[in-house]
Design an enzyme around this catalytic site. Structure first.
Site, PDB file in Angstrom:
ATOM      1  N   LYS A 196      -6.390  -0.480   6.731  1.00 14.11           N
ATOM      2  CA  LYS A 196      -5.222  -0.754   7.688  1.00 14.11           C
ATOM      3  C   LYS A 196      -5.030   1.371   7.923  1.00 14.11           C
ATOM      4  CE  LYS A 196      -0.723   0.945   6.823  1.00 14.11           C
ATOM      5  NZ  LYS A 196       0.262   1.106   5.595  1.00 14.11           N
ATOM      6  N   SER A 234       3.269  -8.646   8.128  1.00 14.39           N
ATOM      7  CA  SER A 234       3.017  -7.469   7.556  1.00 14.39           C
ATOM      8  C   SER A 234       3.601  -6.777   6.966  1.00 14.39           C
ATOM      9  CB  SER A 234       1.733  -6.824   8.551  1.00 14.39           C
ATOM     10  OG  SER A 234       1.144  -5.857   7.245  1.00 14.39           O
ATOM     11  N   LYS A 263      -0.733  -4.158  14.226  1.00 12.00           N
ATOM     12  CA  LYS A 263       0.405  -4.310  13.787  1.00 12.00           C
ATOM     13  C   LYS A 263       1.416  -3.430  13.956  1.00 12.00           C
ATOM     14  CE  LYS A 263       2.012  -3.037   8.916  1.00 12.00           C
ATOM     15  NZ  LYS A 263       2.291  -2.966   7.594  1.00 12.00           N
ATOM     16  N   ASP A 297       0.158  -1.271  -0.050  1.00 15.29           N
ATOM     17  CA  ASP A 297      -0.185  -0.028  -0.028  1.00 15.29           C
ATOM     18  C   ASP A 297       0.471   1.303  -0.172  1.00 15.29           C
ATOM     19  OD1 ASP A 297      -0.257   0.698   3.584  1.00 15.29           O
ATOM     20  OD2 ASP A 297       1.104  -1.176   2.420  1.00 15.29           O
ATOM     21  N   GLU A 336       2.773   2.494  14.450  1.00 12.40           N
ATOM     22  CA  GLU A 336       4.129   2.157  14.682  1.00 12.40           C
ATOM     23  C   GLU A 336       5.056   3.626  16.020  1.00 12.40           C
ATOM     24  OE1 GLU A 336       5.536   2.890  11.055  1.00 12.40           O
ATOM     25  OE2 GLU A 336       8.165   2.059  11.467  1.00 12.40           O
ATOM     26  N   GLU A 357      -2.500   0.030  13.539  1.00 15.82           N
ATOM     27  CA  GLU A 357      -0.915   0.428  13.193  1.00 15.82           C
ATOM     28  C   GLU A 357      -0.463   1.174  14.279  1.00 15.82           C
ATOM     29  OE1 GLU A 357       0.775   0.184   9.746  1.00 15.82           O
ATOM     30  OE2 GLU A 357       3.190   0.615  10.495  1.00 15.82           O
ATOM     31  N   TYR A 385      13.333  -8.337  31.950  1.00 18.08           N
ATOM     32  CA  TYR A 385      12.587  -7.835  30.914  1.00 18.08           C
ATOM     33  C   TYR A 385      11.680  -7.243  31.652  1.00 18.08           C
ATOM     34  CZ  TYR A 385      15.055  -9.653  27.523  1.00 18.08           C
ATOM     35  OH  TYR A 385      16.376 -10.564  26.858  1.00 18.08           O
TER      36      TYR A 385
END
Lengths: 383, 385
Positions: free
Chosen positions: B169, B323, B252, B56, B212, B210, B385
């Site tokens: 998305k 993805s 995502k 995309d 990010e 998403e 962690y």
């Protein structure tokens, strides 16, 4: 530099670089391991929690039902009978929640209760909240107090043998409840409590109880439970709580007490597990349901159904029962020493049943087997 | 009170006939059938062994990609390039569950006049569409952004559904620095992602969410993990507030990695532990699947990391797959270079990467140049962690 950093926040960062590593880490790896191990021990497979932390006022109600006077000795005596039961009950009880008074009482044998319990391999917990307080401007909603000096109290409780704590918040369902304030305030106070406990090596059990009072149906309870738990876990994130070192003690999702519609254990189970899957991160090791107003058998059957729900359940799903473990035992005792054996037997029977229910293996006599009840679960899209 | 009840009933679609003033499920957003459709779509996209091809790239992004191989950024060249990907043979049917399209591509055809959408759907691969309209600055922050595209989104989703898309998305961008991400950036981006999700679901479109966090900077692995946990906690709180049906969504996210300029090197196992720990602390089990973006990672790096994540000994309540955009296409693009005679070779490169990632998302990828010998990898203690 990285090793120095976790120990204290006062020590200003030595790292020359302005880039922070993990900003102000709250727990060292050793502290995390300890908390995680304690939590895992409490919810080991087949085990749950005995909530024996009834306050003096609550014990008054329990003892009054069996016509026993609410004296310190009577309270000691009853707890003694339970805790001195045959060691086999530690196969189904991973932890016991104490009330403050009980932590410093002794068995007939002269042993302090925490010691007696720990020798059986059971983890000792302590109720640390100080009851509810009204929220002005709401429709009778509350928050819970007890944060003042909590850190010092936790440190002392840890020395006195405790490894976990419990704090109960209360919400209710009605036309206007739970309000945004009640949800946010209770979530916040639970997160503060959890943060303080972990600093002192105590695993916090987080209890956001939504009362079953009312005539709302199952869907409404599920909706409210999802909203409440979403807020709880956002608050825990905001307060940097280490989820792997916590346990959750929620209500099951049930219809209100006065709801005219009746639901099966499978429906209760599906609504409950769906709500939890949508809100409780997989890193939480265990979810120990409160029994609320449920009868002993109801609480066991529902827990069993929950453990058979055909949806993936990444946390242990077990019990943290008060009345649902003790009601029959109290009735068998009636305050008489000669009833001790019968009392213990009754208690152990209930504990074993719930141990099986926490694995989905409880078969009430006359009930269908697991295979046939599976078909009673409707698809999760309904929820 | 009576008027209130009547007003409420008529304004809410499908409201309960329940006479009682007690609300059942307050203003339910989706019917049982709608939920089923969304959930099943999400499951199909992330079926075992499958992931998403992110094809995309906007016109602007394609400009950068094509410039790198000396190809002019024309609509025809973009069409030719996507054709290379979409004409891959049946080998990709078991590796690709969904393809994300850019708007323009949704209405393009192959040389033979077959619509791209049909080419993809005919092999059982689901069609998705990027619906955001890019980032815009947040005034008063240090270079942070939110993402626009909500205006008329409902109508656009309805049209995309008619045109064959079943998922969408929307990309939000955050970055790590001394002062970033700020509280505003976190809450604003979480909110806009939730609005987008809510609108999509009303039209039977599964939203891929998403948020990010860019790998730019010299921060270490721990910092990225910390930030990822804060961002994802905010995202899922916003989803709850906006009544989004989690079983009908996909996430995502970035993998948890150190910044590009970080001097410390981390093993794939460390990246996997940090990533899985962050997700386990924030992403509810009800979310159907997590399909990682590749960010600036090379093709091989992205596959190795995905493989390590799937072999990490922590329990995983969701599917963990890919993805990928660049990490599926970089070699194909380089092999093509705009020359028709290179098309088959370019398609082969894409198929190869698709197959590798299909193995990686099942934890079965044993190859790779820098991976060394296969066998037990040390994941270490989770308590660090």
């Amino acid at each position: 530099m990285v090793e120095d950093f976790p120990n204290t926040c006062q020590k200003t960062c030595i790292v020359i670089s302005l880039r922070m590593t993990h900003p102000f880490p709250s727990l060292s790896p050793e502290q995390k391991r300890e908390l995680s191990d304690i939590a895992q021990r409490i919810v080991a497979p087949g085990k749950g929690i005995l909530a024996a932390d009834e306050s003096t006022g609550t014990m008054a109600k329990r003892l009054q039902k069996i016509n026993v006077e609410n004296t310190e000795e009577n309270r000691r005596s009853f707890r003694d009978i339970l805790f001195s039961s045959d060691a086999s009950f530690s196969n189904c009880v991973g932890g016991i929640i104490f009330f403050h008074e009980t932590l410093y009482q002794k068995s007939d044998s002269g042993k302090l209760f925490p010691q007696l319990v720990k020798e059986k391999g059971i983890v000792v917990g302590i109720k640390v909240d100080k009851g509810t307080a009204g929220l002005m401007g709401t429709d009778g909603e509350t928050t819970t107090q007890g944060l003042d000096g909590l850190s010092e109290r936790c440190a002392q409780y840890k020395k006195d043998g405790c490894d976990f704590a419990k704090w109960r918040c209360v919400l209710k369902i009605s036309d206007g409840c739970p309000s945004a304030l009640a949800i946010a305030e209770n979530a916040n106070v639970l997160a503060r409590y959890a943060s303080i406990c972990q600093q002192n090596g105590l695993v916090p059990i987080v209890e956001p109880e939504i009362l079953p009072d009312g005539d709302h149906d199952l869907q409404r309870c599920q909706y409210a439970t999802e909203k409440v738990l979403a807020a709880v876990y956002k608050a825990l994130s905001d307060h940097h709580v280490y989820l792997e070192g916590t346990l959750l003690k929620p209500n099951m999702v049930t219809a209100g007490h006065s709801c005219t519609k009746k639901y099966t254990p499978q429906e209760v189970a599906m609504a409950t597990v769906t709500a939890l899957r949508r809100t409780v991160p997989a890193s939480v090791p265990g979810i120990c349901f409160l029994s609320g107003g449920q009868s002993e058998e109801e609480a066991s059957v529902n827990l069993n159904a929950i453990n058979q729900v055909p949806l993936h359940r990444p946390w242990k799903l077990t019990f943290s029962y008060g009345r649902a473990l003790q009601a029959s035992a109290l009735a068998a005792w009636k305050g008489k020493a000669e009833n001790k054996a019968a009392t213990q037997q009754t208690f152990i029977t209930r504990a074993k049943i719930n141990g099986l229910a926490s694995k989905g293996e409880y078969k009430p006599t006359g009930a269908a087997g697991q295979a046939s009840t599976q078909s009673l679960y409707t698809a999760s899209y309904v929820y | 009170m009576k008027d209130f009840v009547v007003l409420f009933k008529s304004s809410s679609k499908g409201c309960s006939d329940n006479q009682s003033l007690r609300m059942t499920h307050q203003f339910p957003t989706l019917s049982e059938a709608q939920k089923r459709e969304l959930h099943e779509t999400a499951l199909r996209i992330v079926s075992p062994g499958k992931g998403i091809l992110a094809a995309d790239e906007s016109v602007g992004s394609m400009a950068k990609r094509l410039a790198q191989v000396g190809v002019e950024n024309t609509e025809e060249n973009r069409r030719q390039y996507r054709q290379i990907l979409f004409s891959a043979d049946d080998r990709i049917n078991s590796c690709i569950g969904g393809v994300i399209f850019f708007h323009e591509t949704l209405y393009q055809h192959s040389d033979n006049g077959v619509p791209f959408v049909k080419m993809i759907r005919d092999r059982g691969i689901l069609v998705g569409v990027k619906v955001d309209k890019g980032v815009v600055p947040l005034a008063g922050t240090c270079g942070e952004t939110t993402t626009q595209g909500l205006d008329g989104l409902s109508e656009r989703c309805a049209q995309y559904k008619k045109d064959g898309a079943v998922f969408a998305k929307w990309r939000c961008v955050l970055k790590i620095s001394d002062v970033n991400p700020s509280k505003l950036a976190i809450t604003e981006n979480a909110n806009v992602l939730a609005r987008y999700s809510s609108i999509c679901q009303q039209h039977g479109i599964v939203p891929v969410i998403e948020p990010e966090i860019l790998p730019d900077g010299d921060h270490d692995l721990k910092r990225c993990q910390y930030v990822t946990e804060k961002v994802l906690a905010a995202v899922y709180k916003a989803m709850s507030d906006h009544h989004v049906y989690l079983e009908g969504t996909l996430l995502k996210p970035n993998m948890v990695t150190p910044g590009h300029s970080c001097s410390t090197k981390y093993s794939p196992e460390e990246v996997a532990m940090a990533t899985l720990t962050a997700l386990r602390r924030t992403v509810p089990p009800a979310v159907t699947g997590i399909a990682f973006l590749s960010g600036g990672q090379s093709e091989e790096e992205a596959s190795i990391h995905l493989n390590a994540i799937n072999n990490c000994p922590l329990p995983k309540p969701w599917v963990l797959t890919f993805s990928f955009g660049r990490a599926l296409q970089a070699s194909a693009l380089r092999a093509w270079r705009g020359h028709k005679e290179n098309e088959k070779a370019a398609t082969e490169q894409f198929i190869k990467r698709a197959e590798v990632n299909s193995l990686a998302c099942q934890g079965k990828y044993t190859g790779g140049d820098n991976y060394g010998e296969a066998g037990q990898r040390i994941y270490g203690s989770c308590h660090a962690y």
